[in-house]
Design a protein around this motif. Structure first.
Motif, PDB file in Angstrom:
ATOM      1  N   ALA A 125      35.185  -4.345  27.328  1.00 53.31           N
ATOM      2  CA  ALA A 125      34.823  -2.938  27.126  1.00 53.31           C
ATOM      3  C   ALA A 125      35.282  -2.456  25.738  1.00 53.31           C
ATOM      4  O   ALA A 125      36.177  -1.615  25.625  1.00 53.31           O
ATOM      5  CB  ALA A 125      35.428  -2.072  28.225  1.00 53.31           C
ATOM      6  N   GLU A 148      34.025  -0.464  23.726  1.00 57.20           N
ATOM      7  CA  GLU A 148      33.782   0.951  23.469  1.00 57.20           C
ATOM      8  C   GLU A 148      34.972   1.806  23.903  1.00 57.20           C
ATOM      9  O   GLU A 148      35.124   2.936  23.477  1.00 57.20           O
ATOM     10  CB  GLU A 148      32.543   1.448  24.237  1.00 57.20           C
ATOM     11  N   VAL A 149      35.806   1.234  24.782  1.00 54.70           N
ATOM     12  CA  VAL A 149      36.890   1.996  25.400  1.00 54.70           C
ATOM     13  C   VAL A 149      38.272   1.492  24.980  1.00 54.70           C
ATOM     14  O   VAL A 149      39.218   2.262  24.907  1.00 54.70           O
ATOM     15  CB  VAL A 149      36.746   1.966  26.941  1.00 54.70           C
ATOM     16  N   GLU A 153      39.034   5.849  24.701  1.00 56.69           N
ATOM     17  CA  GLU A 153      38.356   6.882  25.500  1.00 56.69           C
ATOM     18  C   GLU A 153      39.064   7.053  26.837  1.00 56.69           C
ATOM     19  O   GLU A 153      38.894   6.236  27.726  1.00 56.69           O
ATOM     20  CB  GLU A 153      36.893   6.490  25.763  1.00 56.69           C
ATOM     21  N   ARG A 194      38.475   9.372  28.973  1.00 56.65           N
ATOM     22  CA  ARG A 194      37.412   9.716  29.926  1.00 56.65           C
ATOM     23  C   ARG A 194      36.124   9.072  29.429  1.00 56.65           C
ATOM     24  O   ARG A 194      35.304   9.731  28.804  1.00 56.65           O
ATOM     25  CB  ARG A 194      37.279  11.225  30.044  1.00 56.65           C
ATOM     26  N   PRO A 195      35.953   7.788  29.686  1.00 51.43           N
ATOM     27  CA  PRO A 195      34.804   7.070  29.134  1.00 51.43           C
ATOM     28  C   PRO A 195      33.480   7.540  29.731  1.00 51.43           C
ATOM     29  O   PRO A 195      33.442   8.030  30.865  1.00 51.43           O
ATOM     30  CB  PRO A 195      35.085   5.615  29.504  1.00 51.43           C
ATOM     31  N   THR A 229      29.786   3.151  30.675  1.00 51.07           N
ATOM     32  CA  THR A 229      30.811   2.121  30.474  1.00 51.07           C
ATOM     33  C   THR A 229      31.693   1.903  31.704  1.00 51.07           C
ATOM     34  O   THR A 229      32.564   1.029  31.684  1.00 51.07           O
ATOM     35  CB  THR A 229      31.720   2.482  29.281  1.00 51.07           C
ATOM     36  N   HIS A 230      31.493   2.652  32.759  1.00 49.15           N
ATOM     37  CA  HIS A 230      32.391   2.581  33.915  1.00 49.15           C
ATOM     38  C   HIS A 230      32.507   1.185  34.508  1.00 49.15           C
ATOM     39  O   HIS A 230      33.615   0.746  34.839  1.00 49.15           O
ATOM     40  CB  HIS A 230      31.975   3.587  34.994  1.00 49.15           C
ATOM     41  N   VAL A 236      34.652  -0.932  32.247  1.00 51.71           N
ATOM     42  CA  VAL A 236      36.051  -0.495  32.299  1.00 51.71           C
ATOM     43  C   VAL A 236      36.716  -1.032  33.564  1.00 51.71           C
ATOM     44  O   VAL A 236      37.851  -1.522  33.526  1.00 51.71           O
ATOM     45  CB  VAL A 236      36.158   1.037  32.213  1.00 51.71           C
TER      46      VAL A 236
END
Length: 65
Positions: free
Chosen positions: A20, A22-23, A36, A38-39, A43-44, A47
């Motif tokens: 992940a 992005e996070v 993040e 609170r992504p 993306t959940h 994550v």
């Protein structure tokens, strides 16, 4: 979803950044950096996978229902 990381537990495996990016990122010392808290919903799944694959259990995911 809210995400917390315990940097003191991180062993620097880097699985989170692979799963992940992005996070999660890594510091120059190799310790997890949360990008993040609170992504976005897109993306959940990644994550959750990152948390599951973390060998140190340094990532905690809190689901908002």
């Amino acid at each position: 979803m809210n995400v917390d990381v315990d940097r003191s537990r991180c062993c620097g495996a880097g699985m989170c950044t692979l799963v992940a990016p992005e996070v999660f990122d890594q510091s120059d010392e190799g310790v997890v950096v949360l990008l993040e808290r609170r992504p976005p919903a897109a993306t959940h799944d990644s994550v959750r996978d990152a948390a599951d694959q973390c060998p140190c259990a340094a990532i905690t995911v809190h689901e908002n229902h």
